[in-house]
Write a protein that holds these residues in place. Structure first.
Motif, PDB file in Angstrom:
ATOM      1  N   ALA A 138       0.835  -1.203   0.000  1.00  0.00           N
ATOM      2  CA  ALA A 138       0.000   0.000   0.000  1.00  0.00           C
ATOM      3  C   ALA A 138       0.870   1.252   0.000  1.00  0.00           C
ATOM      4  O   ALA A 138       0.601   2.217  -0.730  1.00  0.00           O
ATOM      5  CB  ALA A 138      -0.923  -0.015   1.214  1.00  0.00           C
ATOM      6  N   GLU A 139       1.958   1.230   0.798  1.00  0.00           N
ATOM      7  CA  GLU A 139       2.845   2.402   0.842  1.00  0.00           C
ATOM      8  C   GLU A 139       3.558   2.594  -0.492  1.00  0.00           C
ATOM      9  O   GLU A 139       3.804   3.728  -0.917  1.00  0.00           O
ATOM     10  CB  GLU A 139       3.869   2.234   1.977  1.00  0.00           C
ATOM     11  CG  GLU A 139       3.241   2.374   3.357  1.00  0.00           C
ATOM     12  CD  GLU A 139       4.065   1.710   4.465  1.00  0.00           C
ATOM     13  OE1 GLU A 139       5.302   1.578   4.310  1.00  0.00           O
ATOM     14  OE2 GLU A 139       3.457   1.310   5.477  1.00  0.00           O
ATOM     15  N   THR A 140       3.903   1.497  -1.144  1.00  0.00           N
ATOM     16  CA  THR A 140       4.554   1.595  -2.460  1.00  0.00           C
ATOM     17  C   THR A 140       3.595   2.212  -3.475  1.00  0.00           C
ATOM     18  O   THR A 140       3.975   3.077  -4.267  1.00  0.00           O
ATOM     19  CB  THR A 140       5.015   0.191  -2.929  1.00  0.00           C
ATOM     20  OG1 THR A 140       5.849  -0.372  -1.920  1.00  0.00           O
ATOM     21  CG2 THR A 140       5.774   0.268  -4.237  1.00  0.00           C
ATOM     22  N   VAL A 141       2.344   1.775  -3.433  1.00  0.00           N
ATOM     23  CA  VAL A 141       1.338   2.333  -4.349  1.00  0.00           C
ATOM     24  C   VAL A 141       1.147   3.820  -4.062  1.00  0.00           C
ATOM     25  O   VAL A 141       1.142   4.648  -4.984  1.00  0.00           O
ATOM     26  CB  VAL A 141      -0.010   1.584  -4.204  1.00  0.00           C
ATOM     27  CG1 VAL A 141      -1.105   2.303  -4.981  1.00  0.00           C
ATOM     28  CG2 VAL A 141       0.122   0.148  -4.683  1.00  0.00           C
ATOM     29  N   GLU A 142       1.015   4.162  -2.792  1.00  0.00           N
ATOM     30  CA  GLU A 142       0.805   5.581  -2.434  1.00  0.00           C
ATOM     31  C   GLU A 142       1.957   6.447  -2.914  1.00  0.00           C
ATOM     32  O   GLU A 142       1.756   7.559  -3.402  1.00  0.00           O
ATOM     33  CB  GLU A 142       0.677   5.722  -0.911  1.00  0.00           C
ATOM     34  CG  GLU A 142      -0.678   5.299  -0.402  1.00  0.00           C
ATOM     35  CD  GLU A 142      -0.757   5.290   1.125  1.00  0.00           C
ATOM     36  OE1 GLU A 142      -1.867   5.400   1.640  1.00  0.00           O
ATOM     37  OE2 GLU A 142       0.293   5.166   1.783  1.00  0.00           O
ATOM     38  N   THR A 143       3.168   5.932  -2.793  1.00  0.00           N
ATOM     39  CA  THR A 143       4.349   6.711  -3.174  1.00  0.00           C
ATOM     40  C   THR A 143       4.325   7.054  -4.664  1.00  0.00           C
ATOM     41  O   THR A 143       4.649   8.173  -5.052  1.00  0.00           O
ATOM     42  CB  THR A 143       5.628   5.916  -2.839  1.00  0.00           C
ATOM     43  OG1 THR A 143       5.649   5.688  -1.429  1.00  0.00           O
ATOM     44  CG2 THR A 143       6.883   6.669  -3.249  1.00  0.00           C
ATOM     45  N   VAL A 144       3.943   6.082  -5.486  1.00  0.00           N
ATOM     46  CA  VAL A 144       4.016   6.274  -6.937  1.00  0.00           C
ATOM     47  C   VAL A 144       2.702   6.798  -7.517  1.00  0.00           C
ATOM     48  O   VAL A 144       2.681   7.792  -8.234  1.00  0.00           O
ATOM     49  CB  VAL A 144       4.424   4.955  -7.627  1.00  0.00           C
ATOM     50  CG1 VAL A 144       4.417   5.132  -9.128  1.00  0.00           C
ATOM     51  CG2 VAL A 144       5.810   4.541  -7.171  1.00  0.00           C
ATOM     52  N   ALA A 145       1.601   6.109  -7.166  1.00  0.00           N
ATOM     53  CA  ALA A 145       0.323   6.478  -7.790  1.00  0.00           C
ATOM     54  C   ALA A 145      -0.289   7.701  -7.120  1.00  0.00           C
ATOM     55  O   ALA A 145      -1.154   8.356  -7.697  1.00  0.00           O
ATOM     56  CB  ALA A 145      -0.643   5.301  -7.736  1.00  0.00           C
ATOM     57  N   GLY A 146       0.165   8.016  -5.925  1.00  0.00           N
ATOM     58  CA  GLY A 146      -0.340   9.192  -5.220  1.00  0.00           C
ATOM     59  C   GLY A 146       0.061  10.491  -5.901  1.00  0.00           C
ATOM     60  O   GLY A 146      -0.530  11.543  -5.677  1.00  0.00           O
ATOM     61  N   LEU A 147       1.087  10.415  -6.776  1.00  0.00           N
ATOM     62  CA  LEU A 147       1.556  11.621  -7.462  1.00  0.00           C
ATOM     63  C   LEU A 147       0.536  12.096  -8.491  1.00  0.00           C
ATOM     64  O   LEU A 147       0.304  13.279  -8.656  1.00  0.00           O
ATOM     65  CB  LEU A 147       2.863  11.320  -8.208  1.00  0.00           C
ATOM     66  CG  LEU A 147       4.062  10.929  -7.372  1.00  0.00           C
ATOM     67  CD1 LEU A 147       5.195  10.511  -8.277  1.00  0.00           C
ATOM     68  CD2 LEU A 147       4.491  12.097  -6.503  1.00  0.00           C
ATOM     69  N   SER A 148      -0.043  11.121  -9.202  1.00  0.00           N
ATOM     70  CA  SER A 148      -0.906  11.475 -10.328  1.00  0.00           C
ATOM     71  C   SER A 148      -2.379  11.337  -9.967  1.00  0.00           C
ATOM     72  O   SER A 148      -3.246  11.758 -10.710  1.00  0.00           O
ATOM     73  CB  SER A 148      -0.592  10.560 -11.510  1.00  0.00           C
ATOM     74  OG  SER A 148      -0.645   9.214 -11.087  1.00  0.00           O
TER      75      SER A 148
END
Lengths: 522, 124, 448
Positions: C168-178
């Motif tokens: 979840a943290e990995t997703v937030e780091t990358v997908a949270g940008l866009s």
């Protein structure tokens, strides 16, 4: 005389050049091999596991109903299949592999042995810290090597490959800019950059602005400075660059970038040319990934796994992603969440589950300890020496667009020496396969027409390099003399002739399907 | 009475009343090599003159196709999905990309005539 | 230095041919001030193989290897038996020391096993197509979310509370940008009402099954709810051996499957390298990240394989690429492919049953202990227990008895006070009956 006619012919005789097809379709040691799905039968297995019955009590009604469709083979059949496949591959162990920008150097087998020690290979990423102090020490030691070699104060270990390291570096830059209360949307990337640079910048939410190259293969520092402004977050620059040249105005560019309030991301793909002689920290770098699979020879493995730790400047260090490793005086500890951050740490997030490519860390540290700082320096020097030797030995017959000055670890040629011959860069490179060599990198960098980028690495003896030079010279001379038969349609002696990439892309077949069913992508 | 015009980005556009049919030129198709895939705009999409409207791919390259003229997309060539090779075989005929309803006929004047385009290509 | 073939004489002769006085002349573009000597590096000199092996072995010996003790850690990485043939074959020079298969004429070995790998992954997950792997399960999940955002042209991603927190943290780091990433609260053992959160802005719902606590989740209703709103269902799997016993996510309606393939063919390796599996529907292939091997023919008509659909990738599309990924997990895919080929249908499904049977038996014994309850009624080879005291302290106490009892949930979700008594226990075929007895005995005493 007594005539003893028991002897058999011992001379090789004359060889028929014709391609008499064999009955089997195989050719001597070269076997054709079907897909694993076309072999095997149901009910067979290569792993003996006792049969147990299981009840549905704990399966929540989600037990698989149909078969998966995997073939069944015994162990000898599987071993033979993959051994035969392996023999269709070119490998560094078997020959010079001069792929520019890829760094195909020797992969010491000690590295493999060390990575398989149960204390490293058979430890779980979430087992209690007190049971993995040796693993944490290894990571910590590797971090120290990377920081000392690069002259940088911090390093993030979790990125899993070079491109992943780039993303990590760019996210740290983004976080640092946000922490200053600014938004800077633009990244400057030289047109000679590797494709990952603009792709990474875009993935990290930036827009990309290209910086042109000068006619001598360097980044146009004046154009770069002209493009700097308050909306520029960073420049992503490869040094030594993709033309195999060191950027002489690097420090000046770094200073200008910093003066404009931006950061300097260095693509460390070519660190192997300067390791042990030049510290990127002294050049003003803020972030740089290190391809452990290139510079520190954890193997390429046919396309991974790699590892891409990122060294960071003091300005970016607080933003390094989780997890962090600390040492409290008696024990190493992981910091895996925001609850227990050390003072000043502001991690931008997490790059992946767990702590990074431990298996690659063990291999890289083994490589470093084997070489020592002196050996790493010698390796860089030998790599640069061999590339320059090739450049000097071939530039009279092959055209070297930047052949006047010395190159770093790779020698760049273009296709102007083939002009009018009808032979293309592709033909020339493919003909090398018939000569027993893996082709050099072709058509990259894009700033040179028909580029051929040769990186011999430090792992080749002078005899090996001399033989390679001899073959390339003869090939170039033949091409120029109009003797083009060996080039047209090459290779002839590889497991396959040229493959139809157009057909593959127009009607993609991306998996095997049983004959009776229609093919996948139609 | 239809009229064909060209852009310096190597698109052609055929004007039939208020309908424009758009494709890439023979020169462009030759430069790209074997076309393997074409991504076309869906009907109803509005594009401005010079805006990105389609993507054409060969094995080793992907190129944007820009709308020579602004308007609303009315149709995409259904044949290209099944057989992108049509772009190479007949770029200025059966290999057309999409049609649009012209928003501003005045934009046509900015485009090159056949003679101008031929001269332009010759100079490349 | 044993790895460097050039002699002093060779170097002199080569410099002579180049016309350079010394090696420094080749570094003339480097600013003088930036050239440093040996003393700039406070690092040791070259060492022989024996010395290096000794140093590394000493470090390795400070770790407790999983195979040396009763061992029950999972939560995203699983200890399975890997047949000896796997490690032998992946160390063949032609696999280990080759590059990305950019020259297909001399890389058919790699290209064919990638094609086999893609087929195996598609079959296991019940999907139409799979790529040639990504770095690991967590990055594959992040890439899946980015792909769903591209496909749907929507930005919101909903992550199930049962998704591994690192993922979840990995997703937030990358997908949270866009886009926007929403995480539902962690509710172990209960099924959350994730369907209710799906709206017209939702690009995707990300659900792991078995989830981080080991709970098997029924994906069908979630898929239906997502599809009703035009969103995609991304199914995440961290233990792929479960697919030998459980229904595939494809059969349950998943649009993208992102999984960790480490369990097959790959060791624990303290967290990496692993292998990310990525599968989807045919219609999305041009939005897919990562390498693909495709079938074609050579100039003489023989079947062969090439890297294909490369126009999606960074080396061609640059800033418009579907991802910046440049590698795959080549050798880890190969290990996966060989191990799965050795197992075959029969071996793989037996392996899955053996895992589940062992886990079910142990879960029932542990749940009978005083004060211990099983909070995951449905599971594959991993389950979560609620203990009467903090699980981390129990795990530490059991380390002293020579048992590694599992992963305390607090290791993954330290901020979640409600989870501090949860212990996540994984049981694979490598766990012996004696190991299970030892855990039952020791845990029983530790919770008194």
């Amino acid at each position: 005389m007594t005539m003893n006619n028991q002897g058999r012919p011992t001379a090789p005789g004359t060889v028929e050049e014709s391609e008499l097809p064999t009955i089997s379709g195989d050719r001597g040691l070269d076997h054709e091999e079907p897909l694993i799905f076309e072999l095997g039968r149901s009910g067979m297995t290569g792993v003996d596991i006792p049969e147990v019955q299981v009840s549905d009590t704990h399966l929540g009604g989600l037990r698989r109903r149909g078969p998966i469709g995997l073939p069944g083979l015994s162990e000898p059949e599987v071993v033979r299949h993959y051994v035969r496949l392996s023999r269709m591959n070119c490998a560094i162990d078997a020959g010079l592999y001069p792929l520019g920008s890829c760094t195909m150097k020797h992969n010491p087998r000690l590295n493999e042995k060390m990575a398989r020690l149960p204390g490293f290979g058979d430890t779980h990423p979430l087992q209690p810290e007190q049971t993995v102090q040796g693993a944490l020490q290894l990571i910590s030691d590797l971090m120290r090597w990377l920081m000392v070699l690069t002259g940088m104060p911090a390093v993030a270990m979790s990125p899993k490959a070079g491109a992943h390291g780039e993303l990590c570096g760019m996210l740290a830059i983004r976080a640092a800019i946000h922490a200053r209360g600014e938004t800077r949307p633009r990244i400057l990337v030289p047109e000679s950059a590797h494709g990952t640079n603009p792709a990474t910048a875009a993935m990290a939410g930036f827009t990309v602005d290209e910086v042109p190259a000068t006619p001598d293969g360097h980044v146009d520092a004046d154009a770069l400075e002209a493009k700097l402004g308050p909306d520029v977050a960073a420049i992503m620059l490869t040094n030594p660059n993709t033309c195999g040249l060191f950027e002489p105005r690097i420090k000046e560019m770094a200073d200008a970038v910093h003066k404009a309030g931006a950061y300097f991301y260095c693509d460390g793909a070519n660190f192997n040319a300067i390791a042990g002689r030049v510290r990127p920290g002294d050049l003003g770098v803020d972030a740089m990934h290190i391809n452990l699979h290139k510079t520190f020879s954890t193997p390429h493995g046919g396309g991974g796994p790699g590892a891409g730790p990122v060294v960071l400047s003091a300005a970016l260090a607080p933003f390094a992603p989780l997890p962090l490793i600390t040492h409290d005086g008696s024990e190493f500890r992981f910091i895996e969440d925001r609850e227990t951050l050390p003072h000043g740490a502001k991690p931008f997030g997490r790059m992946c589950a767990f702590h990074g490519q431990m298996g690659m860390f063990v291999r890289a540290l083994t490589y470093m300890l084997s070489h020592g700082a002196d050996g790493i320096r010698q390796a860089s020097e030998d790599a640069v020496l061999s590339a320059n030797y090739i450049l000097a030995s071939l530039k009279d017959v092959m055209s070297a667009p930047f052949g006047e000055g010395p190159c770093m670890h790779e020698a760049l040629f273009d296709d102007s020496f083939l002009e009018g011959t009808g032979v293309t860069t592709l033909d020339f490179a493919k003909a090398m396969i018939d000569e027993g060599y893996h082709p050099m990198t072709m058509y990259f960098p894009l700033v040179v027409h028909g580029a051929m980028l040769i990186e011999p690495t430090e792992s080749e003896s002078k005899e090996s390099v001399d033989r390679f030079i001899h073959v390339l010279r003869e090939m170039a001379l033949e091409a120029k003399a109009g003797k083009t038969t060996r080039f047209a349609g090459a290779p002839r002696l590889a497991p396959r002739r040229r493959l139809d990439e157009t057909a593959a892309a127009r009607k993609p077949i991306l998996r095997w399907k049983p004959k009776e069913l229609p093919q996948a992508a139609e | 009475m239809s009229e064909v015009r060209f852009t310096d980005q190597h698109e052609w556009v055929r004007i039939d009343g208020d309908t424009a049919t758009i494709g890439i030129t023979k020169y462009a198709a030759e430069q790209l090599g074997d076309v393997v895939y074409v991504e076309l705009p869906e009907a109803g999409r509005k594009v401005g003159q010079g805006g990105e409207a389609a993507v054409v791919e060969s094995v080793k390259a992907a190129s944007e196709v820009y709308a020579p003229i602004g308007g609303e997309v009315t149709a995409a060539n259904p044949a290209l999905g099944e057989d992108p090779a049509k772009v190479n075989a007949d770029p200025e005929g059966e290999g057309w990309f999409f049609k649009l309803k012209i928003a501003n006929a005045g934009e046509v004047a900015k485009l090159m005539t056949k003679a101008q385009y031929d001269a332009f290509v010759k100079g490349l | 230095m044993r790895y460097l073939p050039l002699t002093k004489d060779d170097r002199a002769a080569m410099l002579n041919k180049i016309g350079a006085r010394d090696i420094d002349a080749l570094f003339r573009d480097v600013p003088k001030a930036a050239i440093v000597g040996r003393s700039a590096f406070d690092l040791p000199d070259t060492q022989g193989e024996l010395e290096v092996e000794r140093a590394l072995s000493r470090m390795a010996a400070k770790n407790v290897s999983a195979g040396s003790v009763p061992f029950f850690c999972g939560a995203g990485a699983y200890r399975h038996h890997v047949p000896a043939a796997v490690d032998h074959l992946i160390q063949r020079s032609e696999f280990l020391t080759s590059y990305t298969p950019y020259q297909p004429e001399i890389a058919q070995g790699t290209l064919q096993y990638l094609f086999e790998f893609q087929t195996q992954v598609a079959l296991l997950t019940g999907m139409e197509v799979a790529n040639a792997s990504l770095y690991d399960g967590s990055t594959a999940t992040a890439e899946a979310v980015l792909m769903a955002q591209r496909v749907t042209r929507r930005s919101k991603a909903i992550l199930s509370g049962g998704l591994h927190p690192h993922y979840a943290e990995t997703v937030e780091t990358v997908a949270g940008l866009s886009g926007r990433v929403v995480r539902t609260p962690v509710t172990p053992g209960n099924t959350e009402d994730i369907e209710a959160l799906i709206d017209d802005e939702t690009a995707c719902v990300v659900v792991q099954s078995p989830d981080v606590f080991g709970l098997i989740r029924n994906l069908r209703p979630i898929a239906a709810a997502a599809h009703a709103k035009g969103a995609l269902l991304i199914a995440v799997i961290t233990e792929v051996v479960s697919l030998g016993l459980l229904e595939s996510p494809g059969a349950q309606g998943a649009d993208i499957v992102a999984a960790e393939g480490q369990s097959i063919g790959n060791g624990l390796n303290f967290g990496g390298p692993y292998v990310g599996l990525f599968a989807t529907r045919e219609k999305f292939i041009r939005q897919m990240p990562g390498r693909l091997s495709g079938e074609t023919a050579d100039a003489s008509g023989k079947r062969g394989y090439v890297l294909t659909l490369s126009t999606r990738e960074q080396h061609i599309r640059r800033e418009k690429a579907t991802s910046n990924i440049c590698t795959n997990s080549g050798l880890c895919c190969l290990a996966f492919t060989i191990h799965l080929s050795l197992l075959g249908e029969e071996g793989f499904t037996r392996l899955a049953r053996a895992n589940h049977a062992k886990a079910a038996a142990l879960a029932e014994r542990l749940a009978d202990l005083n004060g211990v309850s099983l909070i995951t009624p449905n599971f594959f080879n991993e389950f979560t227990l609620e203990l009467p005291k903090p699980a981390a302290s129990v795990v530490d106490a059991l380390v002293d008895k020579g048992i590694i009892a599992g992963v305390p949930a607090s290791r993954l979700m330290p901020h979640d006070h409600a989870a501090r008594n949860f212990l996540i226990v994984a049981v694979t075929e490598t766990v012996s009956d004696e190991d299970c007895d030892a855990l039952v005995h020791a845990l029983g005493r530790a919770v008194q």
